[in-house]
Structure formats: C-alpha cells, structure tokens
Motif scaffolding. Structure first.
Motif, PDB file in Angstrom:
ATOM      1  N   VAL B  16       0.866  -1.183   0.000  1.00 20.96           N
ATOM      2  CA  VAL B  16       0.000   0.000   0.000  1.00 20.96           C
ATOM      3  C   VAL B  16       0.900   1.229   0.000  1.00 20.96           C
ATOM      4  CG1 VAL B  16      -1.757   1.251   1.286  1.00 20.96           C
ATOM      5  CG2 VAL B  16      -1.738  -1.255   1.297  1.00 20.96           C
ATOM      6  N   THR B  17       0.652   2.135  -0.917  1.00 18.48           N
ATOM      7  CA  THR B  17       1.472   3.355  -0.955  1.00 18.48           C
ATOM      8  C   THR B  17       0.884   4.401  -0.028  1.00 18.48           C
ATOM      9  OG1 THR B  17       2.153   2.905  -3.193  1.00 18.48           O
ATOM     10  CG2 THR B  17       2.359   5.180  -2.447  1.00 18.48           C
ATOM     11  N   LEU B  18       1.740   4.964   0.803  1.00 14.60           N
ATOM     12  CA  LEU B  18       1.307   5.968   1.786  1.00 14.60           C
ATOM     13  C   LEU B  18       2.109   7.236   1.609  1.00 14.60           C
ATOM     14  CD1 LEU B  18       1.510   3.733   4.977  1.00 14.60           C
ATOM     15  CD2 LEU B  18      -0.542   4.189   3.644  1.00 14.60           C
ATOM     16  N   LYS B  19       1.514   8.329   2.048  1.00  8.94           N
ATOM     17  CA  LYS B  19       2.250   9.592   2.050  1.00  8.94           C
ATOM     18  C   LYS B  19       3.137   9.668   3.281  1.00  8.94           C
ATOM     19  CE  LYS B  19       1.038  14.241   1.415  1.00  8.94           C
ATOM     20  NZ  LYS B  19      -0.032  15.208   1.580  1.00  8.94           N
ATOM     21  N   GLU B  20       2.643   9.084   4.363  1.00 13.27           N
ATOM     22  CA  GLU B  20       3.431   9.079   5.599  1.00 13.27           C
ATOM     23  C   GLU B  20       2.884   8.037   6.554  1.00 13.27           C
ATOM     24  OE1 GLU B  20       2.163  12.970   7.648  1.00 13.27           O
ATOM     25  OE2 GLU B  20       1.940  11.317   9.057  1.00 13.27           O
ATOM     26  N   HIS B  21       3.683   7.684   7.548  1.00 12.11           N
ATOM     27  CA  HIS B  21       3.269   6.730   8.565  1.00 12.11           C
ATOM     28  C   HIS B  21       4.026   7.052   9.838  1.00 12.11           C
ATOM     29  CE1 HIS B  21       1.546   2.413   8.889  1.00 12.11           C
ATOM     30  NE2 HIS B  21       0.568   3.236   8.547  1.00 12.11           N
ATOM     31  N   ILE B  22       3.370   6.811  10.975  1.00 10.80           N
ATOM     32  CA  ILE B  22       4.072   7.012  12.245  1.00 10.80           C
ATOM     33  C   ILE B  22       4.261   5.656  12.922  1.00 10.80           C
ATOM     34  CG2 ILE B  22       4.016   8.119  14.505  1.00 10.80           C
ATOM     35  CD1 ILE B  22       2.363  10.361  13.224  1.00 10.80           C
ATOM     36  N   VAL B  23       5.505   5.333  13.196  1.00  9.56           N
ATOM     37  CA  VAL B  23       5.864   4.014  13.746  1.00  9.56           C
ATOM     38  C   VAL B  23       6.442   4.200  15.129  1.00  9.56           C
ATOM     39  CG1 VAL B  23       7.097   1.890  13.245  1.00  9.56           C
ATOM     40  CG2 VAL B  23       6.714   3.556  11.421  1.00  9.56           C
ATOM     41  N   GLU B  24       6.080   3.275  16.032  1.00  9.24           N
ATOM     42  CA  GLU B  24       6.643   3.319  17.377  1.00  9.24           C
ATOM     43  C   GLU B  24       7.259   1.981  17.711  1.00  9.24           C
ATOM     44  OE1 GLU B  24       4.177   4.218  20.904  1.00  9.24           O
ATOM     45  OE2 GLU B  24       3.712   6.079  19.858  1.00  9.24           O
ATOM     46  N   ILE B  25       8.400   1.998  18.380  1.00 10.92           N
ATOM     47  CA  ILE B  25       8.972   0.763  18.922  1.00 10.92           C
ATOM     48  C   ILE B  25       9.150   0.999  20.409  1.00 10.92           C
ATOM     49  CG2 ILE B  25      10.895  -0.868  18.858  1.00 10.92           C
ATOM     50  CD1 ILE B  25      10.827   1.436  16.029  1.00 10.92           C
ATOM     51  N   ILE B  26       8.501   0.154  21.229  1.00  6.37           N
ATOM     52  CA  ILE B  26       8.582   0.369  22.677  1.00  6.37           C
ATOM     53  C   ILE B  26       8.904  -0.925  23.408  1.00  6.37           C
ATOM     54  CG2 ILE B  26       7.181   2.454  22.935  1.00  6.37           C
ATOM     55  CD1 ILE B  26       4.775   0.614  23.403  1.00  6.37           C
ATOM     56  N   SER B  27       9.642  -0.759  24.513  1.00  6.64           N
ATOM     57  CA  SER B  27      10.049  -1.924  25.305  1.00  6.64           C
ATOM     58  C   SER B  27      10.261  -1.445  26.731  1.00  6.64           C
ATOM     59  CB  SER B  27      11.365  -2.477  24.747  1.00  6.64           C
ATOM     60  OG  SER B  27      12.408  -1.544  24.951  1.00  6.64           O
ATOM     61  N   VAL B  68       3.383  -0.176  33.131  1.00  5.39           N
ATOM     62  CA  VAL B  68       2.659   0.736  32.251  1.00  5.39           C
ATOM     63  C   VAL B  68       3.420   2.060  32.079  1.00  5.39           C
ATOM     64  CG1 VAL B  68       0.519   2.078  32.063  1.00  5.39           C
ATOM     65  CG2 VAL B  68       0.433  -0.324  32.746  1.00  5.39           C
ATOM     66  N   ALA B  69       4.124   2.474  33.167  1.00  5.53           N
ATOM     67  CA  ALA B  69       4.826   3.764  33.105  1.00  5.53           C
ATOM     68  C   ALA B  69       6.251   3.625  32.575  1.00  5.53           C
ATOM     69  CB  ALA B  69       4.861   4.400  34.492  1.00  5.53           C
ATOM     70  N   GLY B  70       6.626   2.388  32.224  1.00  3.15           N
ATOM     71  CA  GLY B  70       8.035   2.163  31.921  1.00  3.15           C
ATOM     72  C   GLY B  70       8.391   2.174  30.436  1.00  3.15           C
ATOM     73  N   ALA B  71       7.441   2.570  29.576  1.00  8.03           N
ATOM     74  CA  ALA B  71       7.727   2.482  28.143  1.00  8.03           C
ATOM     75  C   ALA B  71       8.950   3.297  27.756  1.00  8.03           C
ATOM     76  CB  ALA B  71       6.513   2.946  27.343  1.00  8.03           C
ATOM     77  N   GLN B  99       2.423  -4.537  28.595  1.00  2.82           N
ATOM     78  CA  GLN B  99       2.222  -3.500  29.613  1.00  2.82           C
ATOM     79  C   GLN B  99       2.682  -2.125  29.113  1.00  2.82           C
ATOM     80  OE1 GLN B  99       0.537  -3.868  32.491  1.00  2.82           O
ATOM     81  NE2 GLN B  99       0.118  -5.944  31.740  1.00  2.82           N
ATOM     82  N   VAL B 100       3.883  -2.082  28.524  1.00  2.00           N
ATOM     83  CA  VAL B 100       4.356  -0.786  28.005  1.00  2.00           C
ATOM     84  C   VAL B 100       3.404  -0.284  26.923  1.00  2.00           C
ATOM     85  CG1 VAL B 100       6.785  -1.082  28.616  1.00  2.00           C
ATOM     86  CG2 VAL B 100       5.991  -1.919  26.407  1.00  2.00           C
ATOM     87  N   LEU B 101       2.812  -1.237  26.214  1.00  2.00           N
ATOM     88  CA  LEU B 101       1.871  -0.866  25.158  1.00  2.00           C
ATOM     89  C   LEU B 101       0.625  -0.221  25.763  1.00  2.00           C
ATOM     90  CD1 LEU B 101       1.135  -1.044  22.138  1.00  2.00           C
ATOM     91  CD2 LEU B 101       0.138  -3.274  22.612  1.00  2.00           C
ATOM     92  N   LEU B 102       0.147  -0.804  26.876  1.00  2.00           N
ATOM     93  CA  LEU B 102      -1.047  -0.249  27.515  1.00  2.00           C
ATOM     94  C   LEU B 102      -0.795   1.188  27.970  1.00  2.00           C
ATOM     95  CD1 LEU B 102      -2.365  -3.305  29.575  1.00  2.00           C
ATOM     96  CD2 LEU B 102      -3.241  -2.384  27.413  1.00  2.00           C
ATOM     97  N   GLY B 103       0.447   1.457  28.372  1.00  2.00           N
ATOM     98  CA  GLY B 103       0.805   2.824  28.750  1.00  2.00           C
ATOM     99  C   GLY B 103       0.548   3.789  27.606  1.00  2.00           C
ATOM    100  N   ARG B 104       0.903   3.361  26.415  1.00  2.00           N
ATOM    101  CA  ARG B 104       0.727   4.229  25.241  1.00  2.00           C
ATOM    102  C   ARG B 104      -0.762   4.343  24.874  1.00  2.00           C
ATOM    103  NH1 ARG B 104       4.171   7.645  24.535  1.00  2.00           N
ATOM    104  NH2 ARG B 104       4.018   7.710  22.275  1.00  2.00           N
ATOM    105  N   VAL B 105      -1.491   3.239  25.050  1.00  2.00           N
ATOM    106  CA  VAL B 105      -2.931   3.268  24.774  1.00  2.00           C
ATOM    107  C   VAL B 105      -3.602   4.252  25.731  1.00  2.00           C
ATOM    108  CG1 VAL B 105      -5.072   1.914  24.808  1.00  2.00           C
ATOM    109  CG2 VAL B 105      -2.964   0.909  23.880  1.00  2.00           C
ATOM    110  N   ASN B 106      -3.253   4.137  27.022  1.00  2.00           N
ATOM    111  CA  ASN B 106      -3.858   5.016  28.026  1.00  2.00           C
ATOM    112  C   ASN B 106      -3.547   6.484  27.751  1.00  2.00           C
ATOM    113  OD1 ASN B 106      -4.660   2.664  29.209  1.00  2.00           O
ATOM    114  ND2 ASN B 106      -3.158   2.729  30.875  1.00  2.00           N
TER     115      ASN B 106
END
Lengths: 317, 625
Positions: B16-27, B68-71, B99-106
């Motif tokens: 799929v061709t996109l103009k832009e995308h925002i990517v996150e890597i969390i641990s 949750v706060a440790g992302a 858990q780190v993901l839930l931090g970002r969701v919240n």
C-alpha cells in the motif's frame, strides 16, 4: 665605578618595577583594618617578583576584602558573593599564562562560597588565594560569620553566637588534592610577606588564611593573642618559613614542622589556643587541573574543521 | 492525512502506498527499542524519506519491568517529503510486552485501528499472572479495534542468539524494514555505523538478526507499505537537537563549555566531552550550576566567549551570575534546554515555560539577547550566531531549546564549514593611551572590551555600578548612563534583524504566532486549513529579545491574532477567569504589552509536543468564535 658595556646594556633593558606600578586609588578600608597589611604585602610581592600588571588578575567575591582588586593596578574581577573561586578557575583554564590571585573573606569563602572552596582545593589550579579572615561580616555591618568564635555578639547574635567556629585550616587539610596551606596574621608583616611569597611560588592552589583585625566591629577580639606573643606559634622549617633573629626573640613559641607532613599539619592546624603562623602543608607533586585538562592539541581553524567534518561524516544519511 | 493507493510489490505482496506513517517501537528500558527506532529513522533517511523521531523516555533509569509507566523507545514519523514535526497519533507500533503498550494506549497516543506487532512470549509464560495479564490485554486491544499481530520474537531470536532480550531490537528492525520496503543493504550499512565502535563479530551478529527479522516478516506478515521517497542530491546529516547544539559549539570556535548535569540538557555535554576534546576543547563539569556559570564567565572574561548548557532549575540557579555578565559586559552563551516546570517539574518532558524568566530574569534591569531555535538545524546555527552576537555586543545570549528538540531527530543539509564562524583570536594588542574600559558609544551603547594580557588595559570589572573607567560609581548620573548603554545594545542588535517570514498569505482572518519547537506542528496545521480555504497564516519568532522588526505590520493584516505555545495560560472557560484575571501565555504577554494588540493564546502543558491535529482544531474554533 666601572661597569662592563654588556651589563650596562642589560641594565638598560631590565625593567624596574616600583610599588606605584601596582597601586590604584586610595583604599577605603577602615583605619587599622587588616586588609591594608595584606595589600601592602601583595603589592611588595608584585614589585619584587616583577609581575607584569597586564598579565596579572586579582579575582574577588563580595565583602570588605573583595574590594582588594580595585586597589591593584592590574586586571581585576570583583564578582559576586561567594563565587570568586569558579570565576578564577575559568580565568586560569582559559588563560594559564596569567598569574591569578583570589581575595576572599570568611563569609565569602567559608559560608556562601563554601562548596566552591572545597572543590577549588580539589581542582588544585595554580593560583594564590588569600582568605581575609576577620571573623565577622563587615560590609553588611556586623553579623556573625562561620569563623566567629562561639559567643561572638553581633547584630544577628546579640546574646552571643551559638556555634563553634569553623576552622578553615582543618577543613582545607581534609580535602583530597590539597597542596598548599599556610596561615599568617596581619600584625606580623614580616612573616605575612614571607608566606605570601611562598604561596605565590608554589605551583598549585595556594591557600593562605590571614587572621586579621576588624577595628570597627570586633576591636578587642584578637587582643589576647596580640598581648601575649606566646599565644602565636611560629611554624618554621628549612623548607618552610625561616625565622629572623628579631622575630625569634619576640615570638618564643616556635615549632619546627616539615610541610610535607600532612598528619602533623592537621594536628598543628587543630590548635585553637595558640595561632599557628607559617606553612602547614606544601606538596608540589599534586597535579594542577588546568594541566590535566589541556590536551595540548592545537586549536587551529584547520584542526577544528577536520574534526567537525569527521563528526558530520558519522551522521551522514 | 494518509492517502492510500495500491502499487509497488515487496516480494509476492502488494504494498500500500502511503504519504506518511508514524511508527513506534517500545520496550522495557534496556531492551534496545531506542536503538531500533533510531536506526529505523536513519535507514528511512538514507532511503530519501523525511523523518522526525521522538524519544519515548521513562522518568526512571530502570523502571520495573513490564510496567505501564516504563515504556522506553522511539517514535518515527516517516514521510514522503520533508517532515517538520512528530505529527499526530501512531499508525503502527512494535511492543516487546503488553504492559508498556497499555501505557501508550492510556496516553491516547495510538490512532484508532493502529497496527500492533506484539511479542507473544508472554502468552505461554511460566508465571500464570503474566500469562493472564497478557491474554487480557490482548483481548482488550482487539476489542478496541486495533489490528494486533502476535510475533514470536523471542522464539525466533533464540535460534540465533542465547540472549534474545538483547537481540530482539534488531530482529524487529528487520521486520520493519520489510514492512516499509526499505533496502536491506542500507540497513546493514546503518548497523555497521551504529555499532562502529564495537568489534566486527558484534556487527555481524546484529546483521544476522536483522536479516532473520526481514525473512520472517517476508514469510509471515501479510501486508507492507511503500512511502515514496523524494531523495535530494544535497548531502544530509541526521541528528537530534542536543547533538546539533554541541556541533554548533564546536563550529563556533568556542574553547570551553562549563556545565553541571541536568536532564534534558546533559546529552549535549556528553557529546562535547567526546568530540570537542579531540581538538583541545574543554568541557568542565563544575561542582554546581552556579559554579558552571561563574566558571564560564571567568573564562569568557579572560579569553574567548564560552558556553554553559543547562535546563530550567539550573537556569534559575545561574540568575545572579547572568546578571553579573550583563553588568560587567562579558560575552556569554547560555543554553537552556527547557523542561516542564516549576521546580523539578517534568524533567524529561517538553515545555516552553522559561521565556519570561529568561527575558526578565536576574534582579534589576539585566537586558540580554534571547533566541529560540525552531528546528534541529536551527539548534546548530543558533549557537554560531549567539557566539557572534555575544562577542559583538559584549553581552549574554540565551538560547532557549526544549526537551522536544533535544531528543528529536531530523535530517537537514550538511553544514558547509566556514572559517568565519570561528571566534577570532584573543586580542592581546596594547590598549591605546587614554582608552577606557567602558567607553560606551552614545548611539549603540557598545564599548570595546579589554582582555587580560592587553598592556595598558588594566582595570577591575565589577558588578557594582561603575563609570567608563570601571570605577565604582557613587554618582547617580553614572548609574543612569550605564543602564542606558546596556539597554541600547539590544536596540542596536534589533536594527540588524530581519522581519519574520509569513507562512501563508500576508492578509487573512487569523494570524498564528509561535516560537521554538512548535514551528513544524503549527505550519502543518496552517497548511491543512489553508488547503481547505481557511484564511490562516503564521509567523515564527526566532528572536524573542530583541524582537524582530515588522511584527506589528504583519499583525495588522489579520482580523485575529493568537499564539500557540506549550506553557501555561488560563482558559477563559474557567469560572473565575475573565479579562481582569486571565494570565496569558508568555509570548502573548510580550506581544500584548509591546504592540497593544489583543493577542489571544492557546496553550497546553501535557509534556508532549503539540499535535498538528490539536492545533488545527484550536484554529478552527478561533476562526468561528
């Protein structure tokens, strides 16, 4: 009198310094203030050593003593309260070629600037420091200072000060990298000058505590020591201060002490009954921070450019 | 604003061709998500894509694992063209635990329907509580509409390395390179550069993991994206704002930086300690902030202008010393990488709360120059400019960066070194007879400074009021004269500045004014609204004191004017807030008092860079009001 042509020529180029070359303005200190004695000793040092006025910087903080640079015809930096040391360190780091002196008082050095004092000892940068210690805040009109003896009545301690005095000598001798500690009193100009001179010649952080009288706020505080010469202990050594016959006759309380012996130095420094006068500690082998930090790399435009380009290469995309 | 259309193929898949995308890597911190993110950003930049990376940093060094706060990680906005800011919410996230993901969701940082690539080792974890919390989180995420892909990262990495926890980040990088159709060779080169200091075996091991991730994604992931690049012929570098500031220090020819450790400023000094000292520069870590400033002042006084780098609390501590430099007219560059305040505030979060304290700080009238870089590139050039202004006008120049610029990364044109950037050698020539150390020019207020070593220039600088000979002044007229001279210097500088450029038309309904790191987000919002036919424009101020000329004339072209800032302002919606009680934002306060224009403001202090989408809504509301 016949002199060789060579010597005459050399004499012609030899610069003669006079006290006036280092004097600027009329000091506004009180009559009888110990600061005047320190000024006289330091101006004599400059003349005797032929210090170039433009290559000499006196740095001070705030207080009576910190007016000192204004009375020297050299470069001077009259800064802010307690911060003379870091300013002087910056001067020395930028310009190791300059002779740097610091004038600081007991409030400036031992109270508001105490953190800088500890670290200045530890940096051991090549500068000569005079702690003008009159045991009272003078410019702000008589408040107890950290070196005021317990019971000192002042405007903030009308019923007498509450705490034992801080001893600048034992504090200094407890800091790692300490390299020169001496004590003088304003009323023995001969040793004051000898100590000032020895401090100047020591490479490193030369810390001289000068006990001085404040005729305005504590006129009687040092009377017991002035009246009884035996309460002044002259600390002498072949590697330290030597006593003139005249001095030795008046001050009979003498102790020989090798300035390399730090443990004995701490012992002598702890003495509060008598005032030790002389060089307590001197170690010429402690490295100076400015020497450690200057890599010797030439800061040419070309070197800076090359380094800059190499850094950019790392981040090229 | 992603436009989708189907075109390019990666392997058998259709991308799929996109103009832009925002990517996150969390641990959890220490698992290398930051390195993975930075590498991904650099690879994208190598491909010719625009990027803006933002660090996700927990407040603690080692927060509890799986919290949750440790992302910890990185967020990369990848675009077709030049990217000016971090953008809105995230489109795709790689998470090493739920858990780190839930931090970002919240924190509402993920876009609805966001793609989630989730490490699945927790599902079968020996600790039943962990397995349970994973399963619950998974259900919650799926229910919320996110597209969750479970990835056996640990399992796959264990095939290559005994310590999968340390290698997972490169495996994830391989997956992302596949998804975004990035060239594997560019990725290999980037890894070699990233691990440049390590031995070859380390580089090889990481490349193996990268390739494994790529291969695994090829076989198991059923989608991929193509963000067409617009490569430039110009050479570019990609760095963060603090590195940019540090490179600016090096390029300005300053010799000494005095500092005391403080977040988020310290990484600039870390970098200088490494790179600057190779060519005889000195980074002095002082015993405290006051000493760092006084040391810098002493060094400046005796030689070339120096710099001290700090953040809010440290900046407060330096106030008295800054006043001394102003009073004694000693050049000095102070960098304040702003963080959330007051007090200890939010050390790792962005805020623009120090503007007024910078302009009015130190007691008495202490006029100083205040600049604010708006981009990563600006961070670099602002130091060179600041050094020159400081030495030309013998005054203090403060550079207000912030936590967002400090750790965000963005490519820009590689600076072409110029010798004229460098500080001139120290003047040691004799001072002419009769010359005075503060011989203030009657028009500009500028006086030539005498530097120790100059014969005939001996004088004592003092923080006391002083006359032209630097003698302590007891005459009231002399104090008046000194304050006038120091103030006039700002006017003299002001006459050399150019008006700000208007982004958009010079006439319209609404003018937005910003400063500092918000530039990209503001202009993106303005551009989007203009595309919809709204008559909105913006200007961005790089000098806050003195202010650039022409601002009032620009404001006259618009019906309404407002600022967008990340500092505090009272909301008119609060019950007690009215025209008598409302506290305006920093820049709005300055503009209102200087230009007597009814400048409104909108601000937020959520510790995050303001999103373009948020600004867009604010501007729409303002237009409608």
């Amino acid at each position: 009198m016949k002199t060789s042509a060579t010597k005459q020529l050399l004499d012609l180029y030899k610069e003669q310094s006079a006290l006036e070359d280092y004097q600027s303005g009329v000091p506004r200190w009180c009559t009888g203030c110990g600061d005047n004695a320190i000024l006289a000793a330091v101006q004599r040092l400059c003349r005797d050593e032929g210090l170039r006025p433009e290559k000499t910087v006196f740095v001070s903080g705030i207080g009576c003593s910190s007016r000192f640079p204004h009375y020297m015809k050299t470069y001077g930096f009259h800064g802010i309260h307690g911060r003379a040391f870091p300013v002087a360190e910056g001067v020395k780091m930028a310009r190791p070629d300059l002779a740097v002196f610091v004038n600081t008082g007991d409030g400036d050095c031992c109270s508001i600037g105490a953190a800088h004092w500890i670290h200045a000892l530890r940096y051991n940068m090549n500068m000569t420091v005079f702690l003008h210690d009159n045991q009272i805040y003078g410019l702000t009109k008589k408040q107890a200072s950290p070196t005021s003896p317990i019971g000192t009545k002042s405007n903030t301690t009308p019923r007498g000060s509450y705490l034992d005095a801080l001893n600048p000598l034992t504090v200094s001798l407890g800091v790692s990298n300490v390299s020169f500690i001496a004590q003088a009193v304003d009323w023995i100009p001969e040793t004051l000058f000898d100590i000032v001179k020895a401090a100047y010649h020591h490479k490193g952080f030369s810390f001289v505590r000068i006990i001085q009288r404040c005729p305005e706020w504590l006129p009687k505080a040092l009377e017991p020591w002035l009246q009884d010469p035996d309460r002044v202990q002259l600390v002498h050594h072949t590697d330290g201060i030597q006593l003139s016959p005249g001095l030795a006759r008046v001050y009979k309380n003498q102790v020989e002490h090798d300035p390399m012996d730090i443990h004995r130095a701490r012992e002598i420094a702890s003495n509060t009954e008598t005032i030790p006068v002389g060089i307590l500690y001197r170690n010429p082998n402690v490295p100076c921070y400015e020497d450690t930090r200057h890599s010797g790399a030439l800061r040419t435009a070309e070197a800076i450019r090359k380094n800059f380009e190499a850094e950019l290469d790392k981040y090229s995309v | 604003m992603t436009t989708k259309r189907v075109s390019k193929k990666a392997g058998k898949k259709t991308c799929v061709t996109l103009k832009e995308h925002i990517v996150e890597i969390i641990s959890d911190s220490g698992e290398g998500a930051q390195r993975c993110g930075q590498s991904l950003g650099s690879i994208a930049a190598r491909m010719g894509n625009g990027i803006w990376t933002t660090e996700i940093i927990p407040a603690e060094i080692r927060p509890p694992a799986r919290s949750v706060a440790g992302a910890s990680g990185n967020r990369i906005r990848i675009g077709s063209g030049y990217v000016t800011n971090g953008g809105d919410e995230t489109d795709l996230v790689v998470a090493f635990n739920e858990q780190v993901l839930l931090g970002r969701v919240n924190a509402r940082e993920l876009k609805p329907g966001c793609i989630i690539l989730l490490e699945n080792m927790w599902r079968t974890h020996s600790d039943p509580n962990i397995a349970k919390s994973y399963a619950e989180a998974y259900e919650r995420l799926v229910k919320a509409g996110y597209k969750v892909y479970e990835i056996p990262m640990e399992e796959e990495c264990l095939k290559l390395t005994a310590n999968a926890r340390r290698g997972k980040n490169m495996f994830a990088l391989g997956i992302l390179c596949h998804i975004y159709n990035f060239d594997l060779q560019a990725a290999r080169e980037q890894i070699a550069l990233t691990f440049g200091k390590k031995e070859k075996s380390v580089i090889d091991a990481n490349v193996d993991l990268l390739e494994a991730g790529h291969k695994w994604a090829e076989a198991n992931i059923d989608f991929c994206f193509q963000i067409p690049a617009t490569p430039t012929d110009k050479k570019q570098i990609s760095i963060n704002g603090n590195t940019s500031l540090a490179l600016g220090v090096m390029a300005s020819g300053m010799d000494i930086c005095a500092m005391y450790p403080i977040t988020p400023a310290t990484s600039a000094s870390h970098y200088l300690s490494e790179a600057f000292e190779k060519v005889g520069g000195i980074v002095h870590q002082a015993e405290d902030e006051i000493a760092a400033c006084a040391f810098a002042i002493g060094a400046s006084y005796a030689g070339k202008c120096t710099v001290t780098i700090t953040s809010g609390p440290g900046y407060s501590l330096k106030q008295e010393a800054i006043g001394l430099a102003v009073m004694a007219e000693i050049p000095l560059v102070v960098v304040n990488v702003q963080r959330g305040g007051p007090s200890t505030g939010q050390p790792t979060k962005v805020e623009q709360g120090d503007l007024l304290t910078t302009i009015f700080g130190s007691h008495g009238d202490a006029p100083k120059v205040v600049m604010a870089p708006a981009t990563i590139e600006d961070c670099f050039y602002s130091v060179i400019t600041a050094r020159r202004i400081a030495e030309t006008f013998n005054t203090v120049v403060v550079i207000l960066s912030d936590a967002s610029l400090s750790s965000s990364q963005q490519p820009f044109d590689r600076p072409q070194f110029q010798e004229s950037w460098l500080a001139p050698p120290i003047d040691q020539s004799p001072v002419p007879e009769g010359a005075r150390p503060y011989d203030w020019d009657p028009v500009t207020g500028i006086a030539r400074r005498f530097i120790p070593g100059q014969p005939g220039g001996m004088h004592t600088v003092t923080g006391l009021a002083h006359d032209r000979d630097s003698h302590v002044a007891y005459d009231p007229d002399i104090n008046q004269e000194g304050l006038r001279a120091r103030s006039l210097k700002l006017a003299a500088l002001q006459k050399t500045l150019l008006p700000p450029e208007v982004f958009g038309s010079e006439k319209g309904d609404l003018l937005v004014i910003g400063w500092g790191s918000t530039k990209g987000a503001i202009e993106e919002a303005v551009e989007a609204l203009r595309a919809e036919g709204k008559k909105v424009s913006s200007i961005h101020l790089r000098f806050l004191q003195p202010m650039q000329p022409g601002i009032k004339d620009i404001m006259k072209g618009f019906k309404k004017v407002m600022t967008i800032e990340t500092n505090w302002s009272d909301s008119p919606n609060d019950q007690l807030i009215d025209e008598d009680s409302r506290r305006y934002s920093s820049l709005a306060t300055l503009l209102r008092s200087r230009y007597l224009v009814d400048v409104d403001c909108w601000t937020e202090v959520r510790g995050q860079p303001v999103k373009p989408r948020t600004i867009r809504q604010v501007l729409l509301n303002k237009l409608e009001k």
